[in-house]
Write an enzyme that holds these catalytic residues in place. Sequence first.
Site, mmCIF file in Angstrom:
data_model
loop_
_atom_site.group_PDB
_atom_site.id
_atom_site.type_symbol
_atom_site.label_atom_id
_atom_site.label_comp_id
_atom_site.label_asym_id
_atom_site.label_seq_id
_atom_site.Cartn_x
_atom_site.Cartn_y
_atom_site.Cartn_z
ATOM 1 C CG PHE A 146 -4.646 4.668 6.143
ATOM 2 C CD1 PHE A 146 -3.371 4.344 6.567
ATOM 3 C CD2 PHE A 146 -5.142 5.931 6.465
ATOM 4 C CE1 PHE A 146 -2.592 5.252 7.296
ATOM 5 C CE2 PHE A 146 -4.366 6.844 7.195
ATOM 6 C CZ PHE A 146 -3.088 6.508 7.603
ATOM 7 C CG ASP A 231 -12.600 5.890 8.131
ATOM 8 O OD1 ASP A 231 -12.842 7.065 7.795
ATOM 9 O OD2 ASP A 231 -11.500 5.526 8.564
ATOM 10 C CE LYS A 260 -8.114 12.143 5.184
ATOM 11 N NZ LYS A 260 -6.681 12.361 5.266
#
Length: 404
Positions: A146, A231, A260
Amino acid sequence: MDTQTANLSAQLIELADTYGAHNYHPLPIVITTAKGIWVKDPDGRKYMDMLSAYSALNHGHRHPRVIKALVDQAKKLTLTSRAFNNDQLGPWLKELCDFTGYDVALPMNTGCEAVETALKLARKWGYKVKHVPEGKAEIVVCANNFHGRTVTVVGFSTEAQYKDGFGPFSPGFKVVKFGDIEELRAAVNENTVAFLFEPIQGEAGINVPPAGYLKAAKEICKQHNALFVADEVQTGFGRTGKNFCWQHDDARPDMMIMGKALGGGVMPISAVVASREIMHVLNPGDHGSTFGGNPLACAVSREALRVLKDEQLVEKSAEMGEYFMQGLRAIKSPYIKEVRGKGLLIGLELKPEAGGARRFCEAMMNMGLLCKETHDNVIRFAPPLIITKKEIDWALKRIAKALK
Ligand code: PLP
């Protein structure tokens, strides 16, 4: 809950449902205020936040120092675009490079934009430095990845729903099984410019690869002169008990993607860090973003990085994660298949006969604990890193009750 405020929640949910796109299926709760690890609904009912906005709230809600940085900066300068310089960008870039140990950084806004940035960088580096023939660059990714929701990124997803109806997709991606080093070895060749991976797959259900996998993967990339690209959007900034998750395996990436929690749970800000050799394949005009590197987000992020260090949130994540995981493993329930994770990124997988994770999340919500299922059978527990043992005990009681 009194009827008036119950009605208010229902009305607000209906408004969002009527006037919003139906691309989410949130739990039926409306949040109006929040502080630390706690949030409140319009009725003043308190809930513990065990999701942390998918790890964006590592500092907790509205950390006072981060909010102060926001307010102070908002009174001075918020946006210039990159047509001009601003006084927060340079210091933020330096502080992020110092924090991560990389030469240079490139700011964007969302995690997915930073992923796109890394993909562009890897391809350009592949053509200009590695001299891959034009149009032949390949990027290897993992099954169940993802990395966000843009067309390119969902194009190499293996989740049918993420792709359905959105093609045609960008070519040039190869998928290998996550954690399988031989599949990776077979996939990498002279045209491979990068291997892109999550050090722990978050959305796929907190999938932790076998120990040594990342290190071996890095070695394969090195042998083939391909970039090893992590990531860390979900796993970064202490979430897994280290600054960055790759550190568990001592497998330093050539490029690292962050988002984030980089914005302290307050501003969207993301970044890619790399060596000068890689980053400087980009020339003025090759890439950009109107809001990327804006002074408001940079000022907030600078304070967020300082708070992480000053409050030793990374060390706390390791300690509290261990404590929480032990507590979860001690729960006796016929439904639990496995508890896994690192630091405060924890997945509790239910057996198929449990009937899905959603009903347990709803039951916990009714007991004042907010968490969210990921896929059908995994409950993700990812509280802010400021959580205490006492608060974990409070949560464990409710989790045990829900799983009885
Ligand atoms: N990469 C990873 C590993 C993520 O978990 C996410 C979001 O959950 C993203 C990228 C996308 O980030 P954003 O939603 O900010 O675009």
